[in-house]
Write a protein that holds these residues in place. Sequence first.
Motif, PDB file in Angstrom:
ATOM      1  N   THR A 191      35.615  20.459 -25.740  1.00 28.22           N
ATOM      2  CA  THR A 191      36.131  20.971 -24.465  1.00 28.22           C
ATOM      3  C   THR A 191      35.036  21.078 -23.411  1.00 28.22           C
ATOM      4  N   ASP A 192      33.912  20.429 -23.655  1.00 29.74           N
ATOM      5  CA  ASP A 192      32.782  20.361 -22.720  1.00 29.74           C
ATOM      6  C   ASP A 192      32.213  21.726 -22.343  1.00 29.74           C
ATOM      7  N   HIS A 193      32.099  22.614 -23.327  1.00 28.53           N
ATOM      8  CA  HIS A 193      31.448  23.898 -23.107  1.00 28.53           C
ATOM      9  C   HIS A 193      30.035  23.916 -23.695  1.00 28.53           C
ATOM     10  N   VAL A 194      29.509  22.738 -24.021  1.00 30.26           N
ATOM     11  CA  VAL A 194      28.171  22.624 -24.590  1.00 30.26           C
ATOM     12  C   VAL A 194      27.248  22.024 -23.546  1.00 30.26           C
ATOM     13  N   ARG A 195      26.077  22.610 -23.399  1.00 30.96           N
ATOM     14  CA  ARG A 195      25.078  22.050 -22.477  1.00 30.96           C
ATOM     15  C   ARG A 195      24.393  20.891 -23.185  1.00 30.96           C
ATOM     16  N   ARG A 196      24.786  19.694 -22.834  1.00 26.22           N
ATOM     17  CA  ARG A 196      24.264  18.496 -23.499  1.00 26.22           C
ATOM     18  C   ARG A 196      22.791  18.260 -23.189  1.00 26.22           C
ATOM     19  N   ASP A 197      22.290  18.821 -22.104  1.00 23.76           N
ATOM     20  CA  ASP A 197      20.872  18.647 -21.790  1.00 23.76           C
ATOM     21  C   ASP A 197      19.975  19.414 -22.763  1.00 23.76           C
ATOM     22  N   LEU A 198      20.531  20.373 -23.505  1.00 16.08           N
ATOM     23  CA  LEU A 198      19.751  21.125 -24.482  1.00 16.08           C
ATOM     24  C   LEU A 198      19.796  20.510 -25.881  1.00 16.08           C
ATOM     25  N   VAL A 255      24.106  37.606 -26.243  1.00 16.43           N
ATOM     26  CA  VAL A 255      24.075  37.872 -24.808  1.00 16.43           C
ATOM     27  C   VAL A 255      23.057  36.995 -24.081  1.00 16.43           C
ATOM     28  N   ARG A 256      21.901  36.752 -24.686  1.00 15.73           N
ATOM     29  CA  ARG A 256      20.793  36.115 -23.990  1.00 15.73           C
ATOM     30  C   ARG A 256      20.741  34.592 -24.088  1.00 15.73           C
ATOM     31  N   PHE A 257      21.266  34.010 -25.154  1.00 14.01           N
ATOM     32  CA  PHE A 257      21.126  32.565 -25.330  1.00 14.01           C
ATOM     33  C   PHE A 257      22.001  31.804 -24.344  1.00 14.01           C
ATOM     34  N   PRO A 258      21.571  30.587 -23.945  1.00 14.62           N
ATOM     35  CA  PRO A 258      22.197  29.911 -22.814  1.00 14.62           C
ATOM     36  C   PRO A 258      23.511  29.183 -23.091  1.00 14.62           C
ATOM     37  N   ASP A 259      23.766  28.765 -24.319  1.00 16.65           N
ATOM     38  CA  ASP A 259      24.983  27.979 -24.534  1.00 16.65           C
ATOM     39  C   ASP A 259      25.674  28.382 -25.832  1.00 16.65           C
ATOM     40  N   VAL A 260      26.818  27.772 -26.054  1.00 14.51           N
ATOM     41  CA  VAL A 260      27.680  28.148 -27.173  1.00 14.51           C
ATOM     42  C   VAL A 260      27.001  27.922 -28.515  1.00 14.51           C
ATOM     43  N   LEU A 261      26.343  26.795 -28.689  1.00 17.71           N
ATOM     44  CA  LEU A 261      25.776  26.463 -29.991  1.00 17.71           C
ATOM     45  C   LEU A 261      24.648  27.412 -30.391  1.00 17.71           C
TER      46      LEU A 261
END
Length: 120
Positions: A92-99, A27-33
Amino acid sequence: MSAAEIAVGLLILVSAFLSMAAGIGIVRFPDVLTRLHAATKPQVLGLAAVLVAIVLQVPTWGVLTTVVLVMTFQLLTQPMTAHMLGRSAYRTDHVRRDLLIEDDLGHDIEEHDQEEGAAR
């Protein structure tokens, strides 16, 4: 109360804590990975704690072989599932590449696209 019953109770509490940590992480983490990491690591350890508790409570060969099979299949399927979900999320570009600290998959995809373009 015997020592085995206390150990079983402690293992169940450890498993509950790990399952709760996995749920909170999802629930709390910001991205898929990072969510995948939270979903797989504590979940497998929590399952292992429950399975050890089951073996301690009912120490028979049938239970032991079932527990070994369950844990084996879990250890074989969880990493592959997380890998495939992470890879599809990336494509599918659901990853925050800045992280991302290092984007190895991006480099590999670019190289493959360049080789494919040169072959045409």
